[in-house]
Design an enzyme around this catalytic site. Structure first.
Site, PDB file in Angstrom:
ATOM      1  N   ARG A  59       0.822  -1.220   0.000  1.00 25.31           N
ATOM      2  CA  ARG A  59       0.000   0.000   0.000  1.00 25.31           C
ATOM      3  C   ARG A  59       0.853   1.266   0.000  1.00 25.31           C
ATOM      4  O   ARG A  59       0.429   2.308  -0.474  1.00 25.31           O
ATOM      5  CB  ARG A  59      -0.966   0.002   1.190  1.00 25.31           C
ATOM      6  N   GLU A  96       5.881 -10.876  15.501  1.00 22.69           N
ATOM      7  CA  GLU A  96       5.394 -11.509  16.726  1.00 22.69           C
ATOM      8  C   GLU A  96       5.826 -12.984  16.740  1.00 22.69           C
ATOM      9  O   GLU A  96       6.303 -13.502  17.739  1.00 22.69           O
ATOM     10  CB  GLU A  96       3.881 -11.373  16.768  1.00 22.69           C
TER      11      GLU A  96
HETATM   12  P1  AMP Z   1       4.657  -2.375  11.269  1.00 23.23           P
HETATM   13  O1  AMP Z   1       5.908  -2.978  10.717  1.00 23.23           O
HETATM   14  O2  AMP Z   1       4.166  -3.091  12.501  1.00 23.23           O
HETATM   15  O3  AMP Z   1       4.799  -0.888  11.512  1.00 23.23           O
HETATM   16  O4  AMP Z   1       3.489  -2.584  10.204  1.00 23.23           O
HETATM   17  C1  AMP Z   1       3.754  -2.311   8.878  1.00 23.23           C
HETATM   18  C2  AMP Z   1       2.645  -2.509   7.903  1.00 23.23           C
HETATM   19  O5  AMP Z   1       1.596  -3.379   8.347  1.00 23.23           O
HETATM   20  C3  AMP Z   1       1.972  -1.186   7.615  1.00 23.23           C
HETATM   21  O6  AMP Z   1       2.651  -0.558   6.556  1.00 23.23           O
HETATM   22  C4  AMP Z   1       0.588  -1.563   7.225  1.00 23.23           C
HETATM   23  O7  AMP Z   1       0.495  -1.729   5.813  1.00 23.23           O
HETATM   24  C5  AMP Z   1       0.334  -2.886   7.917  1.00 23.23           C
HETATM   25  N1  AMP Z   1      -0.514  -2.744   9.116  1.00 23.23           N
HETATM   26  C6  AMP Z   1      -0.171  -2.985  10.398  1.00 23.23           C
HETATM   27  N2  AMP Z   1      -1.191  -2.784  11.241  1.00 23.23           N
HETATM   28  C7  AMP Z   1      -2.241  -2.384  10.478  1.00 23.23           C
HETATM   29  C8  AMP Z   1      -3.601  -1.989  10.756  1.00 23.23           C
HETATM   30  N3  AMP Z   1      -4.111  -1.977  11.998  1.00 23.23           N
HETATM   31  N4  AMP Z   1      -4.373  -1.622   9.710  1.00 23.23           N
HETATM   32  C9  AMP Z   1      -3.890  -1.632   8.452  1.00 23.23           C
HETATM   33  N5  AMP Z   1      -2.634  -1.990   8.125  1.00 23.23           N
HETATM   34  C10 AMP Z   1      -1.808  -2.364   9.114  1.00 23.23           C
END
Ligand code: AMP
Length: 173
Positions: A59, A96
């Site tokens: 995205r 996780e």
């Molecule tokens: P992170 O590495 O945990 O910061 O997550 C990275 C990617 O996971 C983000 O770029 C989002 O595309 C996706 N993501 C994580 N949590 C969500 C959420 N609650 N809603 C939508 N996309 C999420």
């Protein structure tokens, strides 16, 4: 126009129980909301001599490409392992359960280039931190790590330490 946050749709328990998924398709399909979000993402960097925008699969590509167009510079895709066709460098990060990784082409960035990283959402920050490391391994200078949405309660910003993190939409809980 409504506020940008009002264009985001929250889907409880997707893709698994306990995750409140932020659906950006409702913002993307609205021409005014999409162009306003791209303009706001780009705005602080209009006069910052950015050389390229790095976008994170998948995205993130949507916003990174539009911001790159707005700034009149190129867009560099950071992808999941195995998708890029020639020599890459990889950075792994903890999930996780298990690990994941991100890759970029070795010749994507020249040392000293001023880079803006763009993604749709900052959650725990693992993906963004790995992307920052990739950019720095290639000698890029990170001018900004910019998100449409930040889930503040997950403290991803802390993980990103001193990198210049910012977001347009905040969820505090
Ligand atoms: P992170 O590495 O945990 O910061 O997550 C990275 C990617 O996971 C983000 O770029 C989002 O595309 C996706 N993501 C994580 N949590 C969500 C959420 N609650 N809603 C939508 N996309 C999420």
């Amino acid at each position: 126009m409504k506020k940008l946050i009002d264009y985001i749709r929250c889907i409880p328990d997707f893709p698994k129980k306990g995750i409140n998924f932020k659906d950006i398709t409702t913002l993307l399909k609205d021409g005014k909301a999409f162009s306003e979000s791209v303009n706001q993402l780009a705005e602080p960097y209009l006069n910052d001599s950015i050389n390229a925008v790095v976008g994170i699969e998948a995205r993130g590509f949507i916003f990174a490409a539009a911001v790159a167009y707005r700034l009149g510079v190129g867009m560099i895709p950071v992808r999941k392992p195995g998708k890029l066709p020639t020599e890459t460098i990889c950075e792994e990060y903890e999930l996780e359960y298990g690990t994941d990784g991100v890759e970029v082409h070795k010749d994507a960035i020249q040392p000293g280039q001023r880079i803006l990283i763009v993604d749709d959402l900052l959650a725990t920050g693992g993906t963004a931190l790995a992307t920052c490391k990739l950019v720095e391994k290639l000698g890029g200078k990170i001018r900004g790590v910019r998100f449409l949405i930040e889930l503040d309660f997950l403290n991803g910003r802390e993980k990103l330490g001193n990198y210049p993190v910012s977001a347009l939409i905040h969820y505090l809980f």
